[in-house]
Design a protein around this motif. Sequence first.
Motif, PDB file in Angstrom:
ATOM      1  N   ARG A  91      78.716 -40.617  16.504  1.00 51.51           N
ATOM      2  CA  ARG A  91      78.048 -40.114  15.294  1.00 51.51           C
ATOM      3  C   ARG A  91      78.719 -38.879  14.720  1.00 51.51           C
ATOM      4  O   ARG A  91      78.516 -38.556  13.564  1.00 51.51           O
ATOM      5  N   HIS A 149      81.698 -38.529  14.011  1.00 52.44           N
ATOM      6  CA  HIS A 149      82.886 -38.897  13.225  1.00 52.44           C
ATOM      7  C   HIS A 149      82.528 -39.915  12.153  1.00 52.44           C
ATOM      8  O   HIS A 149      81.685 -40.782  12.366  1.00 52.44           O
ATOM      9  N   GLU A 150      83.199 -39.787  11.009  1.00 48.22           N
ATOM     10  CA  GLU A 150      82.988 -40.761   9.938  1.00 48.22           C
ATOM     11  C   GLU A 150      84.103 -41.795   9.901  1.00 48.22           C
ATOM     12  O   GLU A 150      83.877 -42.931   9.506  1.00 48.22           O
ATOM     13  N   ASP A 151      85.275 -41.427  10.309  1.00 49.95           N
ATOM     14  CA  ASP A 151      86.438 -42.320  10.301  1.00 49.95           C
ATOM     15  C   ASP A 151      86.262 -43.340  11.437  1.00 49.95           C
ATOM     16  O   ASP A 151      86.112 -42.968  12.600  1.00 49.95           O
ATOM     17  N   PRO A 152      86.305 -44.652  11.125  1.00 51.20           N
ATOM     18  CA  PRO A 152      86.135 -45.676  12.158  1.00 51.20           C
ATOM     19  C   PRO A 152      87.128 -45.535  13.323  1.00 51.20           C
ATOM     20  O   PRO A 152      86.780 -45.820  14.465  1.00 51.20           O
ATOM     21  N   GLU A 207      88.370 -42.740  14.485  1.00 49.80           N
ATOM     22  CA  GLU A 207      87.886 -41.631  15.328  1.00 49.80           C
ATOM     23  C   GLU A 207      86.672 -42.056  16.134  1.00 49.80           C
ATOM     24  O   GLU A 207      86.500 -41.641  17.271  1.00 49.80           O
ATOM     25  N   VAL A 208      85.815 -42.896  15.526  1.00 48.72           N
ATOM     26  CA  VAL A 208      84.649 -43.418  16.249  1.00 48.72           C
ATOM     27  C   VAL A 208      85.113 -44.235  17.441  1.00 48.72           C
ATOM     28  O   VAL A 208      84.581 -44.103  18.549  1.00 48.72           O
TER      29      VAL A 208
END
Length: 94
Positions: free
Chosen positions: A81, A83-86, A88-89
């Motif tokens: 949660r 991170h917004e970049d997939p 980074e997720v």
Amino acid sequence: MDVVSRVARKQEAARRRLVDAAMALIAEKGVEGLRIRELADAADIGFGSFYSHFATKEELVEAVVEDFIGTATVEIMEGARAHEDPAEVAVAGQ
């Protein structure tokens, strides 16, 4: 009603101490090295009280695994949660 909730809280606290102590002992000695008497001492409960919380050592080990998986899942989700970049997720979930 207050007495029941106090008793339930004490039982849950004892169960939690058993699971926490088991997790530490398993990390140190493995499941094969887990001994109920040593576990009860580490959790600061009477030897016979173990069986008020778990029917068998295997049942306790299952509770330890469930607790570990639950904690790990929460940590992974919280990290994801952040991170917004997939990409980074995906990295946070490793």
